[in-house]
Each structure stands twice: as C-alpha cells, then as structure tokens.
Design a protein around this motif. Structure first.
Motif, PDB file in Angstrom:
ATOM      1  N   ILE A   1       8.070   9.273   9.397  1.00 10.39           N
ATOM      2  CA  ILE A   1       8.570   8.101   8.696  1.00 10.39           C
ATOM      3  C   ILE A   1       7.705   7.835   7.475  1.00 10.39           C
ATOM      4  CG2 ILE A   1       9.368   7.023  10.841  1.00 10.39           C
ATOM      5  CD1 ILE A   1       6.874   5.074  10.255  1.00 10.39           C
TER       6      ILE A   1
ATOM      7  N   ASN B   1       5.572  -5.534   5.717  1.00  9.80           N
ATOM      8  CA  ASN B   1       5.389  -4.451   6.674  1.00  9.80           C
ATOM      9  C   ASN B   1       6.726  -3.910   7.143  1.00  9.80           C
ATOM     10  OD1 ASN B   1       2.922  -5.566   6.333  1.00  9.80           O
ATOM     11  ND2 ASN B   1       2.366  -5.512   8.500  1.00  9.80           N
ATOM     12  N   MET B   2       6.900  -2.621   7.028  1.00 11.46           N
ATOM     13  CA  MET B   2       8.159  -2.026   7.507  1.00 11.46           C
ATOM     14  C   MET B   2       7.963  -0.532   7.666  1.00 11.46           C
ATOM     15  SD  MET B   2      10.252  -2.118   3.965  1.00 11.46           S
ATOM     16  CE  MET B   2       9.366  -3.583   3.422  1.00 11.46           C
TER      17      MET B   2
ATOM     18  N   ARG C   1      -5.655  -1.004  14.658  1.00 12.88           N
ATOM     19  CA  ARG C   1      -6.993  -1.050  14.074  1.00 12.88           C
ATOM     20  C   ARG C   1      -7.858  -2.109  14.733  1.00 12.88           C
ATOM     21  NH1 ARG C   1      -7.784  -4.173   9.685  1.00 12.88           N
ATOM     22  NH2 ARG C   1      -5.548  -3.998   9.348  1.00 12.88           N
TER      23      ARG C   1
ATOM     24  N   GLY D   1      -2.092   1.359  11.802  1.00 12.46           N
ATOM     25  CA  GLY D   1      -0.759   1.141  12.312  1.00 12.46           C
ATOM     26  C   GLY D   1      -0.672   0.141  13.431  1.00 12.46           C
TER      27      GLY D   1
ATOM     28  N   PHE E   1       4.609  -1.513  19.253  1.00 11.17           N
ATOM     29  CA  PHE E   1       5.492  -2.512  19.852  1.00 11.17           C
ATOM     30  C   PHE E   1       5.886  -2.055  21.248  1.00 11.17           C
ATOM     31  CE2 PHE E   1       6.784  -2.782  15.255  1.00 11.17           C
ATOM     32  CZ  PHE E   1       6.091  -3.950  14.996  1.00 11.17           C
TER      33      PHE E   1
ATOM     34  N   GLN F   1      -2.048  -1.482   4.335  1.00  4.14           N
ATOM     35  CA  GLN F   1      -2.670  -0.445   3.516  1.00  4.14           C
ATOM     36  C   GLN F   1      -1.926  -0.338   2.181  1.00  4.14           C
ATOM     37  OE1 GLN F   1      -2.013   3.426   5.105  1.00  4.14           O
ATOM     38  NE2 GLN F   1      -3.864   4.298   4.194  1.00  4.14           N
TER      39      GLN F   1
HETATM   40  N1  LIG Z   1       5.777  -5.166  11.150  1.00  8.14           N
HETATM   41  C1  LIG Z   1       5.977  -3.853  11.062  1.00  8.14           C
HETATM   42  N2  LIG Z   1       7.201  -3.328  11.282  1.00  8.14           N
HETATM   43  C2  LIG Z   1       7.404  -1.988  11.204  1.00  8.14           C
HETATM   44  N3  LIG Z   1       6.444  -1.120  10.918  1.00  8.14           N
HETATM   45  C3  LIG Z   1       5.195  -1.576  10.689  1.00  8.14           C
HETATM   46  C4  LIG Z   1       4.906  -2.948  10.748  1.00  8.14           C
HETATM   47  N4  LIG Z   1       3.590  -3.113  10.484  1.00  8.14           N
HETATM   48  C5  LIG Z   1       3.066  -1.870  10.252  1.00  8.14           C
HETATM   49  N5  LIG Z   1       4.046  -0.943  10.387  1.00  8.14           N
HETATM   50  C6  LIG Z   1       3.866   0.500  10.261  1.00  8.14           C
HETATM   51  O1  LIG Z   1       2.503   0.810  10.487  1.00  8.14           O
HETATM   52  C7  LIG Z   1       1.953   1.473   9.366  1.00  8.14           C
HETATM   53  C8  LIG Z   1       0.527   1.061   9.194  1.00  8.14           C
HETATM   54  O2  LIG Z   1       0.484  -0.329   8.975  1.00  8.14           O
HETATM   55  P1  LIG Z   1      -0.774  -0.960   8.221  1.00  8.14           P
HETATM   56  O3  LIG Z   1      -0.568  -2.434   8.135  1.00  8.14           O
HETATM   57  O4  LIG Z   1      -1.026  -0.229   6.924  1.00  8.14           O
HETATM   58  O5  LIG Z   1      -1.934  -0.594   9.202  1.00  8.14           O
HETATM   59  P2  LIG Z   1      -3.108  -1.611   9.445  1.00  8.14           P
HETATM   60  O6  LIG Z   1      -2.433  -2.671  10.259  1.00  8.14           O
HETATM   61  O7  LIG Z   1      -4.136  -0.812  10.181  1.00  8.14           O
HETATM   62  O8  LIG Z   1      -3.525  -2.079   8.082  1.00  8.14           O
HETATM   63  C9  LIG Z   1       2.829   1.049   8.204  1.00  8.14           C
HETATM   64  O9  LIG Z   1       2.808   2.073   7.215  1.00  8.14           O
HETATM   65  C10 LIG Z   1       4.203   0.940   8.849  1.00  8.14           C
HETATM   66  O10 LIG Z   1       4.801   2.230   8.931  1.00  8.14           O
END
Ligand SMILES: Nc1ncnc2c1ncn2[C@@H]1O[C@H](COP(=O)(O)OP(=O)(O)O)[C@@H](O)[C@H]1O
Ligand SMILES: Nc1ncnc2c1ncn2[C@@H]1O[C@H](COP(=O)(O)OP(=O)(O)O)[C@@H](O)[C@H]1O
Ligand SMILES: Nc1ncnc2c1ncn2[C@@H]1O[C@H](COP(=O)(O)OP(=O)(O)O)[C@@H](O)[C@H]1O
Lengths: 446, 113, 446, 446, 113, 113
Positions: free
Chosen positions: E33, B27-28, B103, E89, E92, E39
């Motif tokens: 971004i 995740n980033m 979510r 998403g 924080f 996902q």
């Molecule tokens: N640990 C993290 N650090 C930075 N950005 C994050 C992190 N986790 C998620 N994101 C951001 O949130 C967006 C959605 O995260 P995602 O995991 O796909 O959503 P969900 O948690 O609903 O599955 C990612 O595309 C990223 O930009």
C-alpha cells in the motif's frame, strides 16, 4: 477513415510499381564510377541511422506514462513506415530532383535519377532514414494526448512535403547551398525541422491534463520506464555514428578516411561533454543529478555537433557539446515556465540545439577542413556566422509556418487531441484497445 | 473508533486527499484494486480476439478515525470523489474494537491523532 | 562538491581546445599510408564496442533491484562520458605516447601523434571505447550501495591513469610487450583491470544490507528485470564482434581477412560453449538451469577468448569458452562463500576469466597463427605459458594495488557508501530524487 | 538428464579440437583469391544477423506472460548456443560439404573445406547465424508450455540435421538449385523451415490452458511487455539489413554494389508496406489498430521480401510486402479459428509469408536482375512460378514430416509439455526456480 | 474471532513475520500500500519540477486470529515493526462475525488453526 | 450489511466471479496479495543461493452485501474457489455499520443493489 486511406494506399502501391520499373532499367544498365567501399560505408551507416528509430521509440515511451506506451510506440513505428513509402514516391524527388532553387520537381519514385559514387538506391536509403528521423522527433513532444490518425496525417505531410523542401535548399543544391550555408549532417535540416515542428504541434495541442495546476504551478508527470529511456539514448548515440560519419557519403581515399575518423571522435566527445555539463547544471540548479536531464544532455551534444562535426577540432567539439548540455537544461526549464508541455524534451534537444549547432559552425569552423570561410574564432570574421544564422533561422521559420498550417488544418478537420476521458484512461485502451503491461499492476492515479 | 473503507476512481485520489486534509484528516492508507460494480467495463481486442474487461482499476482508501471524525470524513470523501457519473464507488464504515500506534504503543482515540 | 568539479571541468574544456588545434593541424597536413578499408573496419568495430555500454547498463540494471535502477544507469552513462573526455586529454597520451617502458608521456589531447594505417582519430576512438568498457565493469560489482560522486571520482582516476598505464605495458610498447606477453584484445588489460578494480571496490564497500543473514547464510536479492539483463547480454555478445575482430586493427589483404574471420568464429564458439557449460554446471550443482548463470557463462566465454582469439583454433576456442563457463559458476559460488557481494558476477566474469583467457594463450596458442612461441599443447613447452602468467598476474597486482589506494582515498575523503537509510529506501530517490518505474507497483520489502 | 547431456558435450568438445586443427592448418596455408572488402561486408552483416537473436527474444518474451519470461529468454539464448556448436561440428558439413544432391557428407568441423572469395570461417559464421534464426523461430510459437529440456533436444535435432539438409538442396548445390529454384536469402529455407517446424510443435503441444473457453471461444492472453516486443521488432528489422543484403556474399565491384543497394531498399520498403497494410487490415476487421499486428506486419513484409529481394524492383517490393501484411493478419485469425495457439504469430509470419515470398519470385522476378527466367508479370510465363511453388512446397513438406517425427519422438520419450500446475504457476518458477520481475507486483490471475 | 490490520514499514515485514511465527501465528495476508500519517514524505525533482511525495510505501498485514491470539499477535507485530522512529505505523483490531476455511468448509475458531 | 473478505487462489478468480454473478452478486473489489497459511511455499535458487518463498501470490476479494446475500455469497465463493487442495484460502464476514454509494449519496442496503 481508414477506408479512404486504404484506397489511396492501393493507388500508391500501383504507382510504386509503375514508377520504378523504368527507374531500375536505367540503373542496371549504366552506373559507371560506383565505388564499392563508399557504397558499403553508406549502407552500413544508413542501417545505423535506421536503428535510431527504436532509440527514439524507447526514449519517448520510457519518459511518458505506462498507459500511453502502446500509442507512442505505434506512432514511432508507423511514422517511419509512412515516411519510407512517401519519401520513395514523392519526397526524394522534391528534395534531390531537378528543379529550381526552392524545390525539386523530378525523380519521383526514383525514376530517371542517376547513380553517383553510390548506387541511387543507396543514396535513397541513406536519405530516407534521415527523413524518418525528422518525422519521429515530433511524436515525443506531442506524446500522451495526440490522436493517432491525426498524428499519422501530420507526419505524412511533413515527411512528404515540408522536410524535402527544406532539405532541397541545402542538400538538393537549393538557394542556401548556393549561399554557402553549411549543415553537414543536418542540425538544422533534420533536427531543427523536427524540433520546430514539434514546437508547433505542442502549442496547438496544449499541455497534458494535470501537468500544470490551477495555480499554474508545474506538476511532475514522471516517465514510466527510465531503463528503457536510458537504453534508447545509448541506441541513439550508437546510431549517430551512422548519422554523422555516414554523411560524408564516401570513405575511400585518405581524405575521406581522415574525415570520417575526425567526425567520429567529434561526435563522441560532444555527446560526452553534453551529458556531463547537463548533469552539473541540473545538479547546481535543482540539487540532484537528474538522469533524464543527463540523457537529454548527451542527445543535445549529439544534435549540436551534427552540423559542425566535419569542420571543427575535437576540442571545439567538446565545447560545442558542453554548451549544448547547458542549453538543453535551461531550455527544458524555460519551456516549463511558459507552459509548453514537451514530455521528453524534444524541443530543447532538437530545435534549440539544432540551431546552436548550426551557428557554432560559424564560430569554430575551419577553412582548412573544407568550410567555405573560417569561423569567427579562426579569424574568418562574421561572414560564415551570418550565413549560418540566416540559414538556420529561415529553415526554422519555414518549418514553423508550414507545420503551423498543417497542424491547424488537421486540428480543424480531424481534431488533434483525444477526449478528456481518453486522456485520463490512457490512449492505449482507447486508441488501440490494448495495454502495454497487461501483467503488471499499474498506478493510474496520474 | 471506526474504519472507513472507500473505493474511488483513481484519477479522483488527489481530490479526495485534498478534501480529507481540509477536514484535518491526514492519516490514511491507499491500495490499488480492480473492481466491478454498476459501471460496465470496456472491451479490448488483442490480435483479433475480443474480450470484455469488467474489472476496472479503482483505488481503495482505508481511514481509521475517531467516531467524531466519521461524518467529516464521509463528507470529504464524497466531496472529492463524486463526479455524478457511474463508477464513483462506495464507502463502508466498519467498527474498530481497538487501535494502536506501533511506535508509541499508545492506543485508543489519540492513536489516530 | 559539484562546484569544484564544474570549475575543473571548465578548465578541462579550454585545455581541450588548446591541445587539439595544433594536433589537428599536423594531421590534416600529412597522413601518408592511411588505408580506407582498415579505417572503416576499425571505425565500425569501434561503434560496436561503444554499443557494449548499453549492454553493461542493461545487465547491471536488470540484475539489481528496481529501487536502484536509475542510479546504476546513471553510473553507466556518466562513467563513459567522463572516461571519453579524460582519455582524450590524458589517458591516450599515457598509454600510447612516447615515454619509457612503464608509461607514455606525450600526445596529450592527441597533439603530435602520427597516423598509422589508421587516422589518429580512428585509433583514439577504438581505444577510447575499450577504456570505457574497463570503467563500466566496476559499477556492476559495486551496485546498489555506492555513492554516486565517489563512484565518478574513482572511475575518473581509473580511466585517466590506472588503465592507461597497464595498457601501455603491452599495447603501448611497454615492458610486457617486450617480453612477448600476448593479450590480443584485452582479457587482462581491459577485463582483468576492470574486474580486479571491481574486486577492490566491493571489498572496500562490504556486502549489501540483507545479503548475508546474521548467521552468515547468504540470502537471495534477485534482479528486478531479467528480460533487460538478457537483452544486455545479447548486446554485449554483439558488441564483442567489434571488440575482438576489430582489435586486428586492419582488414585489408588476405592475412587480415583470414584473421578477422577466424577471430569472429572463435569469439562466437567460445561464448556459446561458455553458456552451455555454465547451464549444465549450475543445473548439476543447484538443480535448475539458472538463466542469470547462463548469461554469465556466455560473457565468461567471451572474456576468456578475448586474449587468445587470434592465435587458437575454433576447437580450442570451444574448450576455452567451456572452461570459462565452468569457472564463472564456481567463481560466483566462491565469492558468495567468502561474502564478497558482487550482484552481477562482474568479478568471476571479468577478473577470473580475464586471467584464464590470458593463460590459455600459453596452452593452445599457435606460432603458425602469429604467436611468438607455440603453446603447451602445440609443443611450445612452458615458455609462453610462463610469460602469460607473469603478465596477467603483474597487471592484476598493479590494478589491485592502485585501485586499492584509489578506493581507500575516496572512502577516506568522500565516503564510498550511502547511509543505511538511503540504501534501504533505494539510491534512486536519495541520490537522484526520482524513481525508475513511477507507474509500477514495486515491492520494497527487500 | 543433464548428466547424459554433459557427457555427450564433453565428447563434442574434444571432437571440436580434433576436427579443426587440421582444418585450420589447410586454411592458413593457402587462401588465394580472398577479397577483403567482401570479407568485412559478410562479417559485418553476419553480426547484424546475430543481433536478430535478441530481436526474437524480446518479441517472444514481450508477447507472452511475465510468469514465463525467463523460460522463453533461456530458450532463445540456449538454442542459439547449441545451434552454433552443432552447426560447427555437423551442420555446415551436411549443408555445404561434398555429397549428393540430397545431402552433404564432408567438411565436419570445417575440416577440408576451401575458402572462396571469403575465408571459410566467414562463410561459416554467416551460415551459422542463419541456422540460429531458423531455430529461434520455433520457441515463440511453442511458448509458455514447452518443457525446457525437450525444447533443447528438438532444436538440436533441427539445427543439426533437418535445417542443413533443406539448406543443402538449394544453397549447397542440391537438387532444387539444379532445377533453378530461387530463394535469395531464405524465405523458404530459413523462415519456412522454422515456421513449419513451429506449426508442428504447436500442434503436438496443443493450446495454452485458458486460451480457448469450454465453448471453444478464444480468450485473450495478452503479452506482458509491448515495449520490449516493439524493441524486438525494430532490432529484427535492423538485423534484416544484414540478412538480405549480406546474402549477396560479396560487395566489391559495381554489380555487387548495385545489388546490395537494391536489396536494401527493397527490404526496407517491403517491411514498411507490410506494417501499414497490416494496420489497416486489422483496423478494418476489428475496429482498432492493434500494435502487435502492425509488428507482425512489418516482420511479414521482411520475411516475404527475403526470397525475391535481389530480383524485383522497389515497386514490386512494396506490393510483396503489402500482401505479406494482409496475409499475416488473416493468418493469425485463421489459426485462431482452428485453435492452433501461436502466441507470437510465428507461423503466419514465417511459414505463410515464407511461402508467399518464395512464390512472389515467380511473379515479379526479373531475368535482367539475375533470375533464371522472368516472372509471370514480366512475361516469363509460369515456368519460374512453377519451380518456386514446387520448391517451397517440397521444403515445407520435408520440414513438416521431419519435425513431426522429431516432436513425436521427444513427446514420447521426454514429454513435450509441462504439467498443468507448472503451466498455471508459470514456467519460470518451475523450470528455472526464479522470477523475471522480482520487484514488480504481477497479476497471476491469468 | 478478530481481524488484525497492521500497517508497517516495508523493510520490517520480515521481522514482523518472524515475530509472528515465534508466536505460533502462521496465517496472514500481506498487501502493498501507500499511506500517509505523521511521517512526512520526501520531495522528488523530475526534470526541474519539484514535488512533495506524501504517500509513502508501506506494507499492510491482515491477520485473522481467535480471540486468545489477539494479544500475542499485537505483541509480535509491535516487536517486529517498532523502530521508534516516526512512520512505524498503526494497527487496528476488527470484530469478525464468521470465519470459514474454503477447502474444508469448517468454520469458527479452528478455521484459523 | 456485511463485508465478506475472501482469499483465493489467483487462477480461481474467474470461477469465483462467475459463481458470484450467477448468485446475482455483481459488485466486488479485488486486490493482489501475498499470503501465508497452511500451504507451504516453494524454494527458489538464484545464482546458487537457495531461498524458501513462503508468501504465495493470492487474490483478495472484498464484497459488501446485505445480510440476506451473505449465505449465497459464501456458497458462491466456495463453489468457485474450492479445489480441495491445500491453499484454497479462507473467508471472513465482518459487520458493516454503514454503507454509502458515493455517486448518489444513498445509504443502507439499496447501496449495494
Ligand atoms: N488512521 C489511519 N488510517 C489508515 N492508515 C493509517 C492511519 N494512521 C496511519 N496509517 C498507516 O500507517 C502508516 C504509518 O503511519 P505514521 O503516522 O507515519 O506512523 P507513526 O504513527 O509511527 O508516525 C501510514 O503511512 C498509513 O499507511
Ligand atoms: N458491494 C461492493 N463491495 C465491494 N466493492 C464494491 C461494491 N460496490 C462497489 N464496489 C467498488 O466500487 C467501485 C465502483 O462501483 P460502481 O457500482 O461502478 O460505482 P457506482 O455505484 O457509482 O456505479 C467498483 O468498481 C468496486 O471496486
Ligand atoms: N488467518 C488468516 N488471516 C489472513 N489471511 C489468511 C489467514 N488464513 C489464510 N489466509 C490467506 O489465505 C491463503 C490460503 O490459506 P491456506 O491456509 O494456504 O489455505 P488452506 O486453508 O486451504 O490451506 C493464505 O495464503 C493467506 O493469504
């Protein structure tokens, strides 16, 4: 560097002056059977062919990355300028001057050349824009990594010497024309020469950084502006209505009128068929109708019909174009497999389809339309087909060998490729000290 | 829970991503930025006017990680981004008071699974 | 999907061959009174009309969102390609072949058609690019939400059947021409047909997501590249100098020379007036001179003058264009009110102004310039005006009904609209697996 | 504001009608010696010249900032529209009507003008697009800070009055033509007038915010879309094949055919030489081959050859273009030194090279090609050279004075420049309430 | 004083803005971004070459709020951004030591009024 | 070690950069953002439809500084960015737990030299 070039350029200009005063003198004097209608036809179509320059520029810029846009545009502008001047001073003479069946050796700076149904100036203009086209084809395949000066030197040699010689063989009354080789508007002479030269250049260069992974798997390096590329393709299609119908070099009288009309419809149908077939092919092979492949398909159809356009029926034109569309998609995939990195598909479009189009003359060509012998499917047997294959192959080989030498020398003396750092940062900043899209936020992660 | 902010050379982004994946960090968030640091810029000349460009294109990574992932993340970023040449960039570690997955609404460490 | 299409395509190509060999045979044989000057005039203007394709492509792409650019460009390229091939195999025969006053029934693949003052090939080419124009108009109004395959099928039916039938009524010697209906270059036949088809398509589709708020208030969905759109409008204007003057289908002799010159000046003045009036109208209505409305205004003037350009004075042309500029701004606002979502204004430009232009023939038309009867303001009373209204309305109704059926069927069988997710993410990624501007940072918040 | 303009416009339209009905009447009646070939030549070349409008639009938009793109595009569209209408109602009469050797005073709305070898409508069209070109030149130099309405008013005055008067002196049979002043296609009349007007406008405006630091050092304000600018240059080059060869105003017969062919080759070679020399010059002066300077070089060559193209040899054309390429680079640098802020280089290209080209007639011009006297290098001494200098200087002075008054008045009454805030935020939002690139992330830090 | 950082789906930005306005939170900063998370991406094929795109376009919100606004802000963001589908998403909350309004120089809570 | 985040008017970026340089602060990262605050937006009309644009283009600066540089940095930013008109923006100071220069691996204060 530029000092030396500037010097030679100065000389060249003076020569230009020396050469052409007499040339003009003669002209103004006598020019008997000049036909005005033919003249405006050839001039207007020459303008259309000139307009193919921005077509190529937009296609090549659009299908490469934003960080190299200025560079590819500069190459497209300057190669035409250099080609124009050299083709005036040297090229036209080598191509159409009195000489042997291999090369012409008079008429430099147009001095001493006679007018035909067209003023000599009009003939030159029409041929000059063709020469420019051949030159410009190369830049696309060598895009995003070639040194600017090296590129200019290579195109100068190509347009000044290599292209005119190949042209002389067929259009200058050389040995191929004596054999009955038929290449109406230059599938082999213009597009083949450019395409095979592009192949050599690409091989000497090697692929762009990041195009093939360490594991050899190909990576996507997407073009930065598909809208521009699409515009370029339409402009090329438009320009081709000058390229093919104009090559009749006359418009007066029923026969010429019929001919240019037939050429027009054939050109249009082949392009349409090429695009459609390319679309379905890529759709079938990769699951989606890739627009850039449809574009290549239209261009493939246009290149393929360039040789036969005057001697085949519209139905045949559709088939020739359709097969061209198939060839281009397979060609792109093939080159990708063997790691020849041609960012815009110039080699499949111009080299492969140039050859295909020239050969197709031997298949669907019709004696009734002015071809020496009927093609295979019209009961003419293999004779014309054989000549066509021989002709296109010899031209291809000659182009490959000559341009191999040219690129080899340039590589040895000037170096062909920019440094790794320049390539990563982009040629615009390194070679031209500027950016193409100063106001836009650009990704430079690729 | 920490937020790691790193500025790296754009062309190193893929290597950094790779290194992070290997460290089980998936995740980033990535942003395009321009930055100035030790690395001096380059000069453009446009229509005869020269200008020093001192804000260079860089990529900014933001990674929210649980405390036990901080070290691996740092290592991975350095592994992926270091060229040894000036301009490699820097990274900061900031404290995070709370993290939440939109979510699910679940918070705390699991949020960053 | 594409499998079936590929199959039918293969068949089509073979047919193409069969059809046209005889066709050609006849041609080459006899072509008596062919006029070279007329031929190059018609060919060159046909090239200009072809060039309107990129004009439409740039306008439509520029006035829609970046995430759908590849898709709209692909539609503009492929609909022309499909139209070219179908119009060759089927359309031209339905439009100009021997038949009854409703439809032509011979000359498929051009077989058996005779040359006039123009080689048959030239006549076909000129008509083919007109057909392509009619097709391309639709894509703009249906932009950003229509399935690629469904769009292609719909345009195939329109260009292969609907347009040729409407064309036959007037230009093919059908019932409208017998009545003395006058539509010089196709305000009704080309632009009306395209425009009304666009209206039906848009209604069947419904508006883009986010175009109208829950409260029904319209929201801005701004075009992504106004520079491209502006270029497209200029290209269209340029192409219109082929569209209108070329429709004289001859240039030799004093009368033709006078005619094409008058048509040229009328075309230019109407476009200029349309842009100026549209600017002041939108300025007055909304406080600022919206450039996209000025563009629509120029196009409105061009569409409006297309029918009357040969039979009105330049002063009248200015008025006709000016009113066109007014109509287009009001039209855009009206459609917006009734929630017909036409991203590029294709319906006001082509449908509304196509009708207006056709009617204006009955107002300012002059017998002295070749019209059957004088228009209203020239003392001809309401006769011509009545015929004009009848003609344009019947064509509009026919187009509406036919295309209603076409879109209805396509919707039922293939579905017309992409899924909500695809629409939000953009059609480029979903339908073509690519992005138009890979290097640029794009907002996808709309 | 627009209220007043709308009103006057309404009047104008009615006039348009009044004027031209009689005008037409006469025409249709008699038009004896009209030549069809000449007519299509002039019409087609007029279309090419029209196409220079998008060329200018793309160059000017591409070389300025994204936040002002809509505004510069709107100026390029509307100035042509306004020019078309005014040149029809007033300008053409002032330029070519019966009158004295300073100004024409009849033929308003073309009423009462006779056809020549061309229908009057064709002559008008060709002259109208020239007028539009002169108008459009200004917008580039005044880009990114000029009020939209003020700009429109200024161009209206220029195209309606100033340009026609200058044109009358030479092409309308005025005092300069009587003196034997030669300006074939308008280096002085079209480009000079536009260029000097641009200079005055720029002086009245002052430089863009941030263009020169407090210390007086110039800062880079890079263009936002070099690809578009490059496209624009190619379009202009293409259009110039209408501009110069079309100015022969005839194509029939051997002499005309020879002339238009010679003009074509000269035009092409001068452009090529200009680009090449500009490249080497900027390369030598600033270390890198700045693409925007190469573009200016090509345009410089084209402007320079515009006056002499019909009366010099191709060799001379190369030299004239080459010197043009040198002049433009030095010109850009000079203007920068004296803080005249011309974002696109319109003044060096059109004013300086317009003058240079006109003078070059007196150096390389040849009696044998139809010039009154031989030029300096052909032994004709200083006579023609003197006339050329006198002519170009008087036109320049007249343009400077008149446009000085025009801009002075506009500045006093309407104000020429937008507010500091508008300029910083961008004219698109402030003047047109829209953005050119809604989907793209744009830097607004400059 | 806290800084809330949230990554949401681009097309949800307007809903989030709306929700925040309703919660009387009018000040925020938004950045484009690309991010990777749970996902999975989509695959593009370009000229016959297939590639997995795993950095998806997202929008990043930055909202500086006084401590008593943290909860309403979080609620609003979740309200506006949640679709329940993967990719919604995360957010924080970071501590802020000092806040300052540049125009007035005033600092501390009122700064974020 | 602190991280200063400032949102300023785009056209003031150069002045801010200048002021920071004068304060011997050369390292920074800059991002394009859109933001809403006290400043009300402007309204666009496009093809007859009016819309209020309330996210305005701003520039975001990120500056990691040692504690003793915080005050000078704040002063410099205010000096460079303040116009006194609404829309000047705000700045936040966040705590940084760790800083690291990627090229050298050196951490702590010197990292930001
Ligand atoms: N640990 C993290 N650090 C930075 N950005 C994050 C992190 N986790 C998620 N994101 C951001 O949130 C967006 C959605 O995260 P995602 O995991 O796909 O959503 P969900 O948690 O609903 O599955 C990612 O595309 C990223 O930009
Ligand atoms: N103190 C800082 N605050 C914010 N960003 C910084 C800081 N120092 C460096 N950066 C970011 O890191 C990038 C690289 O920094 P630089 O000093 O050139 O690398 P190196 O430390 O390897 O010389 C800069 O362009 C900037 O974007
Ligand atoms: N609380 C906040 N959180 C995040 N960004 C903010 C906050 N307040 C202001 N901003 C940023 O600062 C910019 C200017 O704020 P604004 O209130 O308009 O300035 P001013 O305080 O001078 O009126 C906003 O557009 C936004 O990008």
């Amino acid at each position: 560097m530029f000092k030396r070039i500037t010097a030679s350029l100065a000389g060249l200009l003076v020569l230009g002056l020396v050469y052409t005063l007499p040339a003009w003198a003669e002209e103004a004097a006598k020019a008997p059977k000049i036909n005005s209608l033919d003249t405006i036809w050839v001039l207007i179509t020459a303008y259309l062919v000139f307009f193919m320059q921005p077509g190529f520029a937009m296609v090549e810029a659009g299908l490469t990355r934003a960080k190299n846009a200025c560079n590819i545009l500069a190459k497209n502008l300057l190669d035409f300028c250099v080609a124009s001047i050299l083709f005036f001073l040297v090229g036209y003479g080598l191509m159409f001057g009195e000489g042997n069946s291999f090369i012409g050796l008079s008429g430099f700076g147009l001095s001493g050349l006679k007018s035909t149904n067209l003023p000599i100036w009009a003939s030159w203009m029409f041929q000059a824009v063709f020469c420019g086209t051949a030159a410009t084809i190369i830049s696309g395949a060598m895009a995003e990594r070639t040194k600017f000066t090296s590129y200019l030197v290579a195109t100068a040699l190509m347009t000044g010497i290599v292209y005119p010689i190949i042209g002389h063989w067929t259009w200058g009354g050389g040995w191929l024309s004596k054999m009955g080789f038929f290449d109406f508007a230059g599938s082999t002479i213009v597009h083949g020469t450019g395409g095979w030269a592009a192949l050599m250049g690409t091989i000497f260069l090697g692929p762009r950084i990041g195009r093939y992974g360490p594991d050899g798997k190909s990576k996507v390096i997407a073009g930065h502006n598909i809208s521009l590329a699409m515009l370029g393709v339409f402009i090329l299609w438009f320009g081709w209505f000058g390229f093919n119908p104009g090559s009749q070099l006359a418009a007066s009288g029923t026969d010429n009128a019929n001919a240019i009309a037939l050429i027009t419809i054939n050109t249009n149908l082949a392009a349409a068929a090429g695009a459609v077939v390319a679309m379905f092919t890529v759709w079938a092979m990769f699951g989606k109708p890739d627009l850039t492949m449809c574009m290549n398909g239209a261009l493939a159809g246009l290149v393929a019909i360039t040789a036969p356009c005057a001697v085949v029926s519209p139905g045949a034109a559709i088939l020739i174009g359709a097969i061209g569309g198939l060839i281009v998609v397979l060609g792109v995939t093939l080159l990708d497999k063997i790691h020849v990195d041609d960012p815009v598909g110039a080699i499949p479009v111009h080299a492969f389809n140039g050859m295909w189009g020239t050969i197709s003359v031997g298949i669907w060509g019709q004696k009734a339309l002015g071809l020496a012998n009927n093609g295979l499917l019209h009961g003419g047997g293999f004779q014309q087909l054989g000549i066509q294959i021989l002709g296109t192959v010899s031209c291809a080989l000659f182009a490959i060998v000559c341009m191999g030498i040219v690129f080899g020398l340039v590589k040895a003396i000037l170096g062909l490729r920019v440094s790794k750092e320049e390539e990563i940062r982009g040629l615009d900043i390194e070679e031209h000290g500027m950016e193409a899209y100063a106001d836009f936020q650009i990704f430079t992660t690729r | 829970m920490k937020l790691i902010i790193a500025y790296v050379k754009p062309e190193k982004l893929n290597d950094v991503k790779q290194a992070l994946y290997e460290a089980q960090i998936f995740n980033m968030s990535v942003t395009n930025i321009v930055g100035s640091g030790r690395q001096r810029g380059f000069s453009e000349t446009y229509r005869g006017v020269e200008e020093e460009v001192n804000l260079l294109k860089k990529v900014r990574l933001e990674i929210g990680v649980n405390d036990d992932f901080v070290e691996p993340a740092k290592k991975a970023i350095i592994k992926g981004a270091r060229t040894g040449q000036i301009g490699d960039g820097v990274l900061f570690v900031l404290p995070v008071e709370e993290a939440l997955r939109i979510r699910t609404g679940e918070g705390g460490p699991p949020a960053m699974g």
